[in-house]
Motif scaffolding. Structure first.
Motif, PDB file in Angstrom:
ATOM      1  N   ASN A 131       0.894  -1.319  -0.102  1.00  0.00           N
ATOM      2  CA  ASN A 131      -0.068  -0.032  -0.222  1.00  0.00           C
ATOM      3  C   ASN A 131       0.878   1.293  -0.030  1.00  0.00           C
ATOM      4  N   THR A 132       0.241   2.550  -0.341  1.00  0.00           N
ATOM      5  CA  THR A 132       0.867   3.684  -0.375  1.00  0.00           C
ATOM      6  C   THR A 132       0.375   4.793   0.567  1.00  0.00           C
ATOM      7  N   CYS A 133       0.046   4.346   1.613  1.00  0.00           N
ATOM      8  CA  CYS A 133      -0.727   5.458   2.522  1.00  0.00           C
ATOM      9  C   CYS A 133       0.218   6.682   2.756  1.00  0.00           C
ATOM     10  N   THR A 134      -0.288   8.003   2.446  1.00  0.00           N
ATOM     11  CA  THR A 134       0.399   8.958   2.585  1.00  0.00           C
ATOM     12  C   THR A 134       1.134   9.171   3.949  1.00  0.00           C
ATOM     13  N   PHE A 135       0.425   8.816   4.901  1.00  0.00           N
ATOM     14  CA  PHE A 135       1.054   8.989   6.261  1.00  0.00           C
ATOM     15  C   PHE A 135       1.850   7.841   6.880  1.00  0.00           C
ATOM     16  N   CYS A 136       2.139   7.037   6.152  1.00  0.00           N
ATOM     17  CA  CYS A 136       2.911   5.822   6.718  1.00  0.00           C
ATOM     18  C   CYS A 136       4.301   5.597   6.011  1.00  0.00           C
ATOM     19  N   ILE A 137       5.246   5.414   6.687  1.00  0.00           N
ATOM     20  CA  ILE A 137       6.455   5.236   6.195  1.00  0.00           C
ATOM     21  C   ILE A 137       6.728   3.631   6.096  1.00  0.00           C
ATOM     22  N   VAL A 138       6.193   2.718   6.750  1.00  0.00           N
ATOM     23  CA  VAL A 138       6.365   1.280   6.704  1.00  0.00           C
ATOM     24  C   VAL A 138       6.657   0.566   5.578  1.00  0.00           C
ATOM     25  N   PRO A 139       6.073   1.017   4.385  1.00  0.00           N
ATOM     26  CA  PRO A 139       6.365   0.069   3.188  1.00  0.00           C
ATOM     27  C   PRO A 139       7.813   0.687   2.560  1.00  0.00           C
ATOM     28  N   ALA A 140       8.213   1.834   3.010  1.00  0.00           N
ATOM     29  CA  ALA A 140       9.662   2.197   2.579  1.00  0.00           C
ATOM     30  C   ALA A 140      10.574   1.511   3.380  1.00  0.00           C
ATOM     31  N   LEU A 141      10.221   0.904   4.687  1.00  0.00           N
ATOM     32  CA  LEU A 141      11.288   0.380   5.424  1.00  0.00           C
ATOM     33  C   LEU A 141      11.289  -0.936   5.533  1.00  0.00           C
ATOM     34  N   ARG A 142      10.174  -1.621   5.401  1.00  0.00           N
ATOM     35  CA  ARG A 142       9.825  -3.191   5.226  1.00  0.00           C
ATOM     36  C   ARG A 142       9.760  -3.621   4.058  1.00  0.00           C
ATOM     37  N   GLY A 143       9.763  -2.967   2.893  1.00  0.00           N
ATOM     38  CA  GLY A 143       9.783  -3.346   1.461  1.00  0.00           C
ATOM     39  C   GLY A 143       8.299  -4.002   1.145  1.00  0.00           C
ATOM     40  N   ARG A 144       8.168  -4.286  -0.082  1.00  0.00           N
ATOM     41  CA  ARG A 144       6.922  -4.918  -0.703  1.00  0.00           C
ATOM     42  C   ARG A 144       6.772  -6.079   0.224  1.00  0.00           C
ATOM     43  N   GLU A 145       5.404  -6.535  -0.076  1.00  0.00           N
ATOM     44  CA  GLU A 145       4.807  -7.824   0.676  1.00  0.00           C
ATOM     45  C   GLU A 145       5.465  -8.956  -0.048  1.00  0.00           C
ATOM     46  N   LYS A 146       6.043  -9.844   0.972  1.00  0.00           N
ATOM     47  CA  LYS A 146       6.429 -10.865   0.827  1.00  0.00           C
ATOM     48  C   LYS A 146       5.569 -11.984   1.566  1.00  0.00           C
ATOM     49  N   ASP A 147       4.875 -13.095   0.913  1.00  0.00           N
ATOM     50  CA  ASP A 147       4.144 -14.003   1.568  1.00  0.00           C
ATOM     51  C   ASP A 147       4.685 -15.480   1.694  1.00  0.00           C
ATOM     52  N   ARG A 148       4.552 -15.950   2.955  1.00  0.00           N
ATOM     53  CA  ARG A 148       4.874 -17.231   3.085  1.00  0.00           C
ATOM     54  C   ARG A 148       4.126 -18.391   2.377  1.00  0.00           C
ATOM     55  N   ARG A 149       4.487 -19.450   2.125  1.00  0.00           N
ATOM     56  CA  ARG A 149       3.555 -20.531   1.596  1.00  0.00           C
ATOM     57  C   ARG A 149       2.568 -20.782   2.666  1.00  0.00           C
ATOM     58  N   PRO A 150       1.410 -21.289   2.297  1.00  0.00           N
ATOM     59  CA  PRO A 150       0.274 -21.761   3.579  1.00  0.00           C
ATOM     60  C   PRO A 150       0.932 -22.923   4.341  1.00  0.00           C
ATOM     61  N   GLY A 151       1.780 -23.699   3.822  1.00  0.00           N
ATOM     62  CA  GLY A 151       2.413 -25.114   4.273  1.00  0.00           C
ATOM     63  C   GLY A 151       3.317 -24.557   5.314  1.00  0.00           C
ATOM     64  N   ASP A 152       4.045 -23.608   4.918  1.00  0.00           N
ATOM     65  CA  ASP A 152       5.097 -23.110   6.322  1.00  0.00           C
ATOM     66  C   ASP A 152       4.250 -22.653   7.160  1.00  0.00           C
ATOM     67  N   VAL A 153       3.188 -21.965   6.857  1.00  0.00           N
ATOM     68  CA  VAL A 153       2.509 -21.165   8.188  1.00  0.00           C
ATOM     69  C   VAL A 153       1.841 -22.390   9.024  1.00  0.00           C
ATOM     70  N   LEU A 154       1.240 -23.136   8.514  1.00  0.00           N
ATOM     71  CA  LEU A 154       0.577 -24.152   9.040  1.00  0.00           C
ATOM     72  C   LEU A 154       1.568 -25.135   9.746  1.00  0.00           C
ATOM     73  N   ALA A 155       2.685 -25.298   9.264  1.00  0.00           N
ATOM     74  CA  ALA A 155       3.734 -26.177  10.152  1.00  0.00           C
ATOM     75  C   ALA A 155       4.262 -25.335  11.369  1.00  0.00           C
ATOM     76  N   GLU A 156       4.483 -24.271  11.343  1.00  0.00           N
ATOM     77  CA  GLU A 156       4.991 -23.374  12.475  1.00  0.00           C
ATOM     78  C   GLU A 156       3.470 -23.432  13.527  1.00  0.00           C
ATOM     79  N   VAL A 157       2.293 -23.207  13.179  1.00  0.00           N
ATOM     80  CA  VAL A 157       1.180 -23.239  13.991  1.00  0.00           C
ATOM     81  C   VAL A 157       1.338 -24.757  14.644  1.00  0.00           C
ATOM     82  N   GLU A 158       1.384 -25.833  13.835  1.00  0.00           N
ATOM     83  CA  GLU A 158       1.368 -27.172  14.497  1.00  0.00           C
ATOM     84  C   GLU A 158       2.591 -27.389  15.309  1.00  0.00           C
ATOM     85  N   ALA A 159       3.563 -26.703  15.191  1.00  0.00           N
ATOM     86  CA  ALA A 159       4.870 -27.045  16.070  1.00  0.00           C
ATOM     87  C   ALA A 159       4.580 -25.967  17.263  1.00  0.00           C
ATOM     88  N   LEU A 160       3.793 -24.941  17.213  1.00  0.00           N
ATOM     89  CA  LEU A 160       3.621 -24.297  18.348  1.00  0.00           C
ATOM     90  C   LEU A 160       2.638 -24.991  19.417  1.00  0.00           C
TER      91      LEU A 160
END
Length: 493
Positions: A157-186
């Motif tokens: 996103n490009t919200c005019t009040f927010c600097i987060v995209p400039a500092l954390r970069g464009r969105e990078k998504d994890r694969r669903p299997g990776d997310v679920l593996a972490e949840v199961e481990a927790l």
């Protein structure tokens, strides 16, 4: 063994990143400094969202300068969003800082500390893009019963009040299997509650081309045995779709709570903010959520005094607050963020006007929240008992925790009833409502849980491993240990 301390400022993403920084340091042989002791390594995980973030950091660094001068071998590291923004200027303003690292390379911290120690000079490493997805790093979690799980990092996103995209970069998504593996481990370690975390969770899946990925992920979490509560933050109204509402309503362990940032109730201000939705769209989402989950508690973020905001614009915000009936709101006075388009906008609102509007907004929101909380009086809730939620618990002789809808509940424990542990569940009846919490002096029952067992084990652990829980991430396909059945019986709302 060298000791460490991590000081965290900012959002949930920073809190979760600090869990990884602790995990990295302990994996490298450092030990958490006992409460009140001066650590050999002090790490600042910074935020750049607030106007005075840099003043706060340099003030803290200034306090540590004489301490470091008198402590041979002590090291100071600065990471996070402010480090990403200011880059090498930190060591110019505070030359006693040993390491500066950014949001994209938190995994480099132990190596940079060692380099600084050997070379006897500051090490600065700021990457412009992610070198490794942070969730693959070792993590020292603060809670044995509740955990953050990242689904993505960065923001498109490009919200005019927010600097987060400039500092954390464009969105990078994890694969669903990776997310679920972490949840199961927790869950295998005792966790009962996970919060799926992203700058914009509703755009999850954009990187691998599945616009329904987030609702599918919520439903998949519903199939994990032993996972009792699923939450997520933060969504964006632009991307919030009907399939997510359906998944929330139809998945029993997805909680009836929603944090939906509003920012402003004025269409003109939303346009200037580049928020990509308008008030009618926002209110329709709230209406649809309540139609599917009548008892859902909805919270929000609101900015007051954005450049160009008129009294009519502000009245539009108040009108949305009345219609939406938020259970809670994070309200902010607009402050300039260096590097954002809003910083140079004309028609900056005078500070006294911003303060007046802020006070009026807070007063109305407290009125709305109190009215919403009063509706809960007399209801039976299942509360997840927590540590640190009730600052006055010792004085009031109560315990505290969160209901299923994420409301804070303080409850009394009758004499003769075994005290529930953090991570256990207590069934209580609400007897009083305040704007920011509920009180339940009618007690029902306690359900001892695997999460409570995990908390209890942690209390008996040696100082080198407590507090906190290490999570070594599983390889894809690794199955968690089988669940043991919980004992007792009880639940929150």
């Amino acid at each position: 063994m060298r000791t460490y301390e991590v000081r965290t400022y900012g959002c949930q993403m920073n809190v979760h990143d600090s869990e990884r920084l602790r995990g990295l340091l302990e994996d490298a042989g450092y030990v958490r400094a006992p409460e009140g002791d001066q650590a050999d390594v002090v790490v600042f995980n910074t935020c750049a969202v607030r106007e005075n973030a840099d003043n706060k950091l340099y003030g803290n660094l200034g306090h540590l300068a004489p301490v470091k001068a008198k402590t041979p071998g002590m090291q100071i590291a600065v990471g996070g969003c402010l480090a990403q923004k200011d880059k090498a200027t930190i060591t110019k303003k505070a030359p006693w800082v040993d390491v500066v690292f950014g949001t994209h390379n938190i995994g480099s911290l132990p190596v940079l500390l060692e380099r600084a120690r050997i070379a006897e000079e500051s090490q600065v490493e700021i990457l412009e893009s992610l070198d490794v997805f942070p969730s693959t790093l070792p993590t020292r979690r603060e809670s044995p019963y509740s955990a953050w799980v990242s689904v993505s990092v960065g923001c498109n996103n490009t919200c005019t009040f927010c600097i987060v995209p400039a500092l954390r970069g464009r969105e990078k998504d994890r694969r669903p299997g990776d997310v679920l593996a972490e949840v199961e481990a927790l869950v295998a370690e005792g966790v009962l509650e996970v919060t799926l975390l992203g700058q914009n969770v509703n755009s999850y899946g954009v990187e691998f081309g599945d616009r329904y990925a987030f609702s599918k992920l919520l439903r998949a979490c519903g199939t994990i045995e032993g996972l009792e509560r699923v939450r997520f933050t933060s969504p964006h109204p632009r991307d919030f779709t009907a399939d997510v509402i359906e998944a929330m309503a139809e998945t029993p362990n997805v909680m009836p709570s929603l944090h939906m940032p509003l920012q402003s109730g004025s269409d003109q201000i939303l346009k200037t903010m580049r928020r990509s939705y308008r008030r009618d769209r926002y209110l329709k989402i709230i209406e649809d959520v309540r139609a599917a989950m009548p008892e859902a508690a909805i919270t929000t973020d609101i900015i007051v005094g954005f450049p160009g905001e008129t009294e009519a614009d502000f009245q539009g915000t108040l009108d949305v607050v009345r219609q939406a009936r938020f259970a809670g709101a994070f309200t902010f006075q607009y402050s300039k963020r260096p590097g954002t388009p809003a910083e140079s906008m004309e028609e900056q609102v005078p500070r006294d006007v911003v303060q007046d509007r802020y006070e009026r907004l807070v007063a109305l929101q407290e009125e709305m929240a109190w009215a919403e909380n009063k509706k809960v009086v007399g209801r039976s809730l299942e509360v997840l008992v927590a540590e640190g939620e009730g600052r006055k618990d010792a004085a009031t002789h109560r315990l505290s925790g969160r209901a299923q809808d994420n409301r804070l509940v303080h409850f009394a424990l009758p004499e003769g009833v075994e005290k529930p542990r953090p991570g256990d569940m207590a069934t209580v009846e609400v007897t009083y409502a305040a704007p920011h919490h509920l009180v339940a002096d009618t007690f029902g029952s306690v359900r001892r849980t695997r999460a409570g067992d995990a908390w209890e084990r942690l209390q008996d652990a040696p100082p080198s491993t407590a507090p906190g829980v290490m999570l070594g991430m599983p390889t894809i396909g690794t199955k968690p240990a089988p669940l043991e059945p919980a004992t007792g019986g009880c639940q929150v709302g």
